[in-house]
Scaffold this motif. Structure first.
Motif, mmCIF file in Angstrom:
data_model
loop_
_atom_site.group_PDB
_atom_site.id
_atom_site.type_symbol
_atom_site.label_atom_id
_atom_site.label_comp_id
_atom_site.label_asym_id
_atom_site.label_seq_id
_atom_site.Cartn_x
_atom_site.Cartn_y
_atom_site.Cartn_z
ATOM 1 N N UNK A 26 35.964 38.917 38.865
ATOM 2 C CA UNK A 26 35.369 37.691 39.388
ATOM 3 C C UNK A 26 36.319 36.515 39.201
ATOM 4 N N UNK A 27 36.320 35.644 40.186
ATOM 5 C CA UNK A 27 37.167 34.455 40.173
ATOM 6 C C UNK A 27 36.332 33.283 40.667
ATOM 7 N N UNK A 31 40.716 27.408 43.490
ATOM 8 C CA UNK A 31 41.423 26.746 42.385
ATOM 9 C C UNK A 31 41.576 27.707 41.212
ATOM 10 N N UNK A 32 40.548 28.504 40.940
ATOM 11 C CA UNK A 32 40.643 29.508 39.886
ATOM 12 C C UNK A 32 41.676 30.567 40.210
ATOM 13 N N UNK A 33 41.759 30.957 41.496
ATOM 14 C CA UNK A 33 42.757 31.947 41.905
ATOM 15 C C UNK A 33 44.167 31.397 41.758
ATOM 16 N N UNK A 34 44.349 30.131 42.104
ATOM 17 C CA UNK A 34 45.675 29.527 41.951
ATOM 18 C C UNK A 34 46.038 29.404 40.475
ATOM 19 N N UNK A 35 45.066 29.040 39.643
ATOM 20 C CA UNK A 35 45.323 28.956 38.193
ATOM 21 C C UNK A 35 45.665 30.335 37.639
ATOM 22 N N UNK A 36 44.926 31.360 38.059
ATOM 23 C CA UNK A 36 45.205 32.721 37.594
ATOM 24 C C UNK A 36 46.580 33.183 38.067
ATOM 25 N N UNK A 75 47.333 41.241 33.465
ATOM 26 C CA UNK A 75 46.085 40.754 34.060
ATOM 27 C C UNK A 75 45.033 40.481 32.984
ATOM 28 N N UNK A 76 44.938 41.372 31.988
ATOM 29 C CA UNK A 76 43.972 41.167 30.913
ATOM 30 C C UNK A 76 44.341 39.967 30.037
ATOM 31 N N UNK A 82 42.250 32.435 30.651
ATOM 32 C CA UNK A 82 41.464 31.596 31.552
ATOM 33 C C UNK A 82 39.972 31.608 31.260
ATOM 34 N N UNK A 83 39.509 32.507 30.430
ATOM 35 C CA UNK A 83 38.098 32.515 30.072
ATOM 36 C C UNK A 83 37.202 32.864 31.243
ATOM 37 N N UNK A 84 36.230 32.017 31.528
ATOM 38 C CA UNK A 84 35.235 32.330 32.564
ATOM 39 C C UNK A 84 35.734 32.060 33.980
ATOM 40 N N UNK A 85 36.910 31.479 34.131
ATOM 41 C CA UNK A 85 37.446 31.223 35.470
ATOM 42 C C UNK A 85 37.869 32.512 36.151
ATOM 43 N N UNK A 86 38.422 33.438 35.388
ATOM 44 C CA UNK A 86 38.915 34.711 35.891
ATOM 45 C C UNK A 86 38.495 35.796 34.920
#
Length: 116
Positions: A26-27, A31-36, A75-76, A82-86
């Motif tokens: 989940x993302x 913005x979360x995808x770019x941060x990840x 990835x992990x 990132x916590x709950x963002x990714x």
């Protein structure tokens, strides 16, 4: 710098597609995808080479397939930072996501190189 930014955008698209394909990933939006993707690219530049050197014998024995495990680990780590963002639910999901992200990156990078 331009290539690095393009690589981050391609990774963000791949992460968005993986979160759409796999329900256990989940993302929180673009913005979360770019941060990840940003965190993942930093980890790929710093942590991944260290992991590759440390696991070189097993990578050679598996004919390079262990690199998917290394990608899953990065990835992990991104998930942890990132916590709950990714969020990724488990190691098996991370390996599947790493394989799909690698395939998507291969396709998108080949399309970009053909245009440029």
């Amino acid at each position: 710098m331009k290539n690095w930014l393009l690589h981050v955008i391609v990774n963000a698209i791949a992460i968005l597609l993986v979160s759409w394909l796999i329900t256990a990933v989940s993302i929180n939006g673009v913005v979360g995808a770019i941060a990840a993707a940003f965190i993942l690219s930093i980890l790929n530049a710093i942590v991944r080479p260290i992991l590759i050197v440390l696991t070189l014998p097993i990578t050679v024995l598996t004919l390079g397939l262990f690199l998917f495990v290394i990608n899953a680990i990065t990835l992990l780590i991104t998930d942890g930072l990132l916590g709950s963002t990714f969020e990724i639910d488990g190691f098996g999901t991370a390996i599947l996501a790493a394989i799909i992200i690698s395939i998507i990156n291969l396709v998108l990078n080949s399309l970009i190189k053909d245009k440029g």
